[in-house]
Design an enzyme around this catalytic site. Sequence first.
Site, PDB file in Angstrom:
ATOM      1  N   GLY A   1      -8.756 -14.758  16.110  1.00 52.74           N
ATOM      2  CA  GLY A   1      -8.089 -13.613  15.505  1.00 52.74           C
ATOM      3  C   GLY A   1      -8.455 -13.492  14.049  1.00 52.74           C
ATOM      4  N   GLY A   2      -7.819 -12.540  13.394  1.00 48.11           N
ATOM      5  CA  GLY A   2      -8.129 -12.310  11.994  1.00 48.11           C
ATOM      6  C   GLY A   2      -7.753 -13.476  11.101  1.00 48.11           C
TER       7      GLY A   2
ATOM      8  N   ASP B   1       4.388  -9.712  12.677  1.00 45.70           N
ATOM      9  CA  ASP B   1       3.279  -9.260  13.514  1.00 45.70           C
ATOM     10  C   ASP B   1       3.629  -9.405  14.992  1.00 45.70           C
ATOM     11  OD1 ASP B   1       0.836  -8.110  13.973  1.00 45.70           O
ATOM     12  OD2 ASP B   1      -0.289  -9.981  13.856  1.00 45.70           O
TER      13      ASP B   1
END
Length: 552
Positions: A33-34, A143
Site C-alpha cells: 500500500g501507500g 482510513d
Amino acid sequence: MPHGFPPDLSPLRPGDHAVRIPGYRLVGRLGTGGMGVVYAALDSRGRPVAVKLMRSGMPPDVDHRHRRFQEEVRALQRLRSEHVVPLLDSGVSDGHPWLVTDYVPGRTLQRCGKLSGRRLLLLARGVAAALCAIHRAGVVHRDLKPSNVMVRPDGTPVVLDFGIARAADAQGLTGTGAPPIGTAGTMSPERYRGVSEPPSDVFAWGCVVVFAATGRLPFTASSPEEVMNRVLHSPPELHGLRGPLADLAVRAMDKDPKKRPTAEQLLKELDALGSPRSAAAPRDRPSRKAGDAATLLVLEMQQHHGNPVPWLRRNRERLLGEARRLGLTDRGLRDLVRRVAEEEYLELSELEEALAEIALRLAPHERPRYRGHPVDEDGLVALASGGAQEQALLRRLLGERSVIVERYAARHVCRHGLCVGKHLGRGCRVLRRLRSQVAEVVDRTREPLRELRHQIWAEHDTLGHPQILLPPDRELTDRVYATALLVRRRSAELDRHRAAVLALRCPTRWWTSQQEAVVRADPDTARGLAWVVIASVAADTARRFAEAAGRE
C-alpha cells in the site's frame, strides 16, 4: 500453504530477503500500500503473524516521526476488541518503523461481494464495535474503507490498519500543499477541511455499510476532485439500499459531524435492529413471511453449534410450534426434535446430521451452516483460504463428513441459475458438483504423495536437517483438500499456484521432478490439477530444503 497462510500467498521479492525484523521470519507478501509492505511472517514459536514495514518516504523530521509513531503504537496497545486486529510488537529496523499484528484469515470486504440480511448486520455491528474500542483508546482510524476490513470465514469483521496514518505527518492531517491523507469516497467533509476527529470515522462507517450491501460506495466520480465535490455538497447515493440500516447509514454520513451518532450510539441502535423482534428476513432470499420466525430460530440454533443440546431442550416447543405454523406436520420432524432433546447420548455424527435436517426442513432457503461456518461455494472457499483450523473443517465437510454437503447443504433451495433453471426444487447442483470435482482431484493425489514422501526421505539424510520433512499426514491432507478446492478449475488461483511452484528454486531431485510434472500437467483434467496440488502443498518443504542447502 503452511502455518495457516493462504495457498496463493505471494512469494518474497528479491529485495525482501534483505529485510530483517528481529524475532520474525518473513515467508511471503500479504499486500502493499501507500504506507508500506505487509509481510506474512512466523514468530519465534512458528505462529503466523503479519508484519507491516513502513516506507521511507516520511516527513523529514525523523526523530519527531518516530516519537509520534511510538505514541500511536502505545495507544493501539490499549485496544481490546475481537473486531480490531491486535498489535503484538513494534520497532524500527534500518530507519524503517515496523509493527506486528495477528494474522487474520479471510477476505477483505472489498472482495466479499454483496452482503445482506444477517451477514450485513453482523458486518455493520462489528465495524461499529471496532470504532467504539478505537475511540475509547483516544485514536482516530482516519482510513476506514472496505479494503481495511477483513471478514473472517465465520463472517466476523476485523478492522485493520487503524491510526497508522498519524505517523505520516507530524503536523496533523496534511502537509503544506499536500492533499489530505485518506481514501477518496470514504473521507468525511471535515477531513477535506483539515479536521480529523471520531465523527470522521462514523462517516466512513456509513460509506462502508453502503458498500457492503451494494458493492458501490455512496460517493463516486471519475476523479478524486469530483469525489470531494460530491462529499462536500451532494447527498449520498444508496444504490437501492433501504430500511432501518440504510437510515442509520444516512445519519452517519451527515455533512455536519455534530449531527452524526457516535460509535456507541451506532452500536446501541444496531443491537436494537438485530433483536428477533425487529430483524427482517434477508432480501435476497425467497420471500416467505410465515417462515421469518422459523428462519431466525434456525439461525439461533446454529449459533449454539458448540453445545446445541441444552439449547434444543429449552426451545424444542418453539421449534415444533414454528413447524406447525408452516404446515410441517409430518411425524418425522417432531420425532427428530424430541429425539435430540430427550436422548441422553448421541454420537456426534448423529447429532450433527439431525441438526442439519431440522434446519433444512424449517428454512430450506437459508444459507446452510455447519459449526457456524457457511456451507456454500463462497463459504467453502473461505475455509480453504483460512488457517489450519478452517482447513481441517473443510476436509471434514468434503471428505469424511461429506454427508453434510450431500444430505444438507446441497439440498437447500439455492438461487444459482443452473439449479433454478434446470433442477427446480431439487437443491443446489453447483455445490454437489463442486464436492465431486474436489474429491476426484484429491483421489488422484494419494499415490503420488506417498511416492513423494519416499523421495524426500531419500534426500533428507544428506542434508542432516531435522525440520524439512512434509507436514504430518493429517495436516498435509487438510492442505490437499484446501488447495484442490482453490484450483479445481483453470482460474487465476490455478495460475498463481503454478507460478509459485515454478518460481521456487530448490537443489533437489524430488523438487525438480515436481516442477517438471507441473509443466506437463493438463489443468483441464483431475490428474493435471492433482500434480499442481501436490507441488503446492510440498512447496514449504522445498523452501526448507533450499535454506538448509544454502547454509552448507
